[in-house]
Design an enzyme around this catalytic site. Sequence first.
Site, PDB file in Angstrom:
ATOM      1  N   ARG A 263       1.670  48.168   9.911  1.00 35.15           N
ATOM      2  CA  ARG A 263       2.733  48.732  10.737  1.00 35.15           C
ATOM      3  C   ARG A 263       2.066  49.688  11.726  1.00 35.15           C
ATOM      4  O   ARG A 263       0.993  50.239  11.458  1.00 35.15           O
ATOM      5  CB  ARG A 263       3.740  49.499   9.887  1.00 35.15           C
ATOM      6  CG  ARG A 263       4.436  48.686   8.803  1.00 35.15           C
ATOM      7  CD  ARG A 263       5.371  49.571   7.992  1.00 35.15           C
ATOM      8  NE  ARG A 263       6.106  48.835   6.967  1.00 35.15           N
ATOM      9  CZ  ARG A 263       5.732  48.734   5.698  1.00 35.15           C
ATOM     10  NH1 ARG A 263       4.616  49.323   5.296  1.00 35.15           N
ATOM     11  NH2 ARG A 263       6.457  48.048   4.823  1.00 35.15           N
TER      12      ARG A 263
ATOM     13  N   LYS B 291       5.340  53.115   3.940  1.00 38.45           N
ATOM     14  CA  LYS B 291       6.640  53.771   3.861  1.00 38.45           C
ATOM     15  C   LYS B 291       6.747  54.565   2.562  1.00 38.45           C
ATOM     16  O   LYS B 291       6.303  54.121   1.505  1.00 38.45           O
ATOM     17  CB  LYS B 291       7.765  52.732   3.925  1.00 38.45           C
ATOM     18  CG  LYS B 291       7.925  52.085   5.299  1.00 38.45           C
ATOM     19  CD  LYS B 291       9.109  51.150   5.319  1.00 38.45           C
ATOM     20  CE  LYS B 291       9.332  50.581   6.714  1.00 38.45           C
ATOM     21  NZ  LYS B 291      10.486  49.651   6.754  1.00 38.45           N
TER      22      LYS B 291
ATOM     23  N   HIS C  83       4.275  45.279  16.281  1.00 34.45           N
ATOM     24  CA  HIS C  83       4.758  44.631  15.056  1.00 34.45           C
ATOM     25  C   HIS C  83       4.542  43.119  15.085  1.00 34.45           C
ATOM     26  O   HIS C  83       4.484  42.474  14.038  1.00 34.45           O
ATOM     27  CB  HIS C  83       6.240  44.955  14.852  1.00 34.45           C
ATOM     28  CG  HIS C  83       6.616  45.145  13.415  1.00 34.45           C
ATOM     29  ND1 HIS C  83       6.162  46.200  12.649  1.00 34.45           N
ATOM     30  CD2 HIS C  83       7.388  44.399  12.582  1.00 34.45           C
ATOM     31  CE1 HIS C  83       6.649  46.102  11.421  1.00 34.45           C
ATOM     32  NE2 HIS C  83       7.384  45.016  11.352  1.00 34.45           N
TER      33      HIS C  83
ATOM     34  N   ARG D 114       1.647  42.070  13.088  1.00 30.87           N
ATOM     35  CA  ARG D 114       1.923  42.075  11.635  1.00 30.87           C
ATOM     36  C   ARG D 114       2.617  40.771  11.236  1.00 30.87           C
ATOM     37  O   ARG D 114       2.271  40.159  10.221  1.00 30.87           O
ATOM     38  CB  ARG D 114       2.793  43.286  11.311  1.00 30.87           C
ATOM     39  CG  ARG D 114       3.195  43.450   9.845  1.00 30.87           C
ATOM     40  CD  ARG D 114       3.853  44.815   9.678  1.00 30.87           C
ATOM     41  NE  ARG D 114       4.647  44.937   8.478  1.00 30.87           N
ATOM     42  CZ  ARG D 114       4.162  45.309   7.293  1.00 30.87           C
ATOM     43  NH1 ARG D 114       2.875  45.554   7.156  1.00 30.87           N
ATOM     44  NH2 ARG D 114       4.968  45.434   6.243  1.00 30.87           N
TER      45      ARG D 114
ATOM     46  N   HIS E 155       5.352  45.285   1.127  1.00 30.04           N
ATOM     47  CA  HIS E 155       6.791  45.097   0.955  1.00 30.04           C
ATOM     48  C   HIS E 155       7.184  45.450  -0.472  1.00 30.04           C
ATOM     49  O   HIS E 155       6.563  44.970  -1.426  1.00 30.04           O
ATOM     50  CB  HIS E 155       7.196  43.641   1.233  1.00 30.04           C
ATOM     51  CG  HIS E 155       7.189  43.290   2.686  1.00 30.04           C
ATOM     52  ND1 HIS E 155       7.110  41.989   3.139  1.00 30.04           N
ATOM     53  CD2 HIS E 155       7.267  44.072   3.796  1.00 30.04           C
ATOM     54  CE1 HIS E 155       7.128  41.981   4.455  1.00 30.04           C
ATOM     55  NE2 HIS E 155       7.217  43.226   4.878  1.00 30.04           N
TER      56      HIS E 155
ATOM     57  N   TYR F  42       9.096  34.880   5.957  1.00 29.43           N
ATOM     58  CA  TYR F  42       8.026  34.091   6.562  1.00 29.43           C
ATOM     59  C   TYR F  42       8.032  32.651   6.074  1.00 29.43           C
ATOM     60  O   TYR F  42       7.401  31.789   6.687  1.00 29.43           O
ATOM     61  CB  TYR F  42       6.667  34.752   6.292  1.00 29.43           C
ATOM     62  CG  TYR F  42       6.561  36.092   6.957  1.00 29.43           C
ATOM     63  CD1 TYR F  42       6.380  36.197   8.328  1.00 29.43           C
ATOM     64  CD2 TYR F  42       6.716  37.268   6.228  1.00 29.43           C
ATOM     65  CE1 TYR F  42       6.330  37.434   8.957  1.00 29.43           C
ATOM     66  CE2 TYR F  42       6.666  38.510   6.842  1.00 29.43           C
ATOM     67  CZ  TYR F  42       6.476  38.580   8.204  1.00 29.43           C
ATOM     68  OH  TYR F  42       6.443  39.803   8.822  1.00 29.43           O
TER      69      TYR F  42
END
Length: 298
Positions: A148, A172, A244, A247, A270, A279
């Site tokens: 990110r 995150k 992004h 990514r 994730h 994806y």
Amino acid sequence: MKWNNALTDYKHYLKLERGLSENSIINYELDILKLIRFLDDNSINLSPLNIKTETIQEFIYQLAKVVNERSQSRIISGLKSFFSYLIFEDYRDTNPMELIEAPKIGRKLPDTLTVKEIDLLTEAVDLSKAEGHRNKAIIETLYSCGLRVSELTSLKLSDLFFEEGFIKVTGKGDKQRFVPISPYTQKLINLYTNHSRIHVPIQSSHEDILFLNRRGRQLTRAMIFTIVKQLAVKIKLNKTISPHTFRHSFATHLLENGADLRAIQLMLGHESITTTEIYMHVDRTHLANVIEQFHPRK
């Protein structure tokens, strides 16, 4: 219990118990503030403890007139989380959001770049400029590690474990993970640190930051966007891209070449594999090839 008190407690919970970032907490807060504003505007005197489903349904109905389905879905999700917290803390026995369903929305598939397009972008970097080696290393790190933009800007020299072939990434909620880094990307970072970064007048408290601006401070997210946009214009790329996009391309190319979805999840950081599963929808021909190669009834 008043709304402001409940909201303050909830924000503490999100920060301390769930470890969410400041941006995520602000988004949750805004969702609840929309409901509070609706109650005030309509002179509805209900607290977080006695508000009923019918009132929230009316709020959602009015909301649907001014925001799109994706925004509605996000707000409903935020409110469900808030009232679940109140139940968890024994403030309520029931969740007024229980019967409220979010609108069905299709998942937006991420834009991706081809390997050729990524090569063209990196080749377009002007290495004669002072920031050239830095910018090339930035593009390659975004793509080869699937970072990110916030993870890239906060990357530190002390996060580089090149002998082991990994970098430590803070994602995150300050969650950390180790991501493999290719020898080629290591080489570009070393070129930048050994030949360009050493000439930058580094500001106090930024000594450990890997990618610096010309004033010796941490790069902003906006600056990374600008670098990517300028390169896209330079090669006349007929796609709307952002940091992004690299990514997304990282994950898509791994999947196309046979990587395990769980491994991709871990590298992307994730929390849920459901997020990574988007994806699976990007390249249908890849899925057909998987069936052909591995299914006994091919």
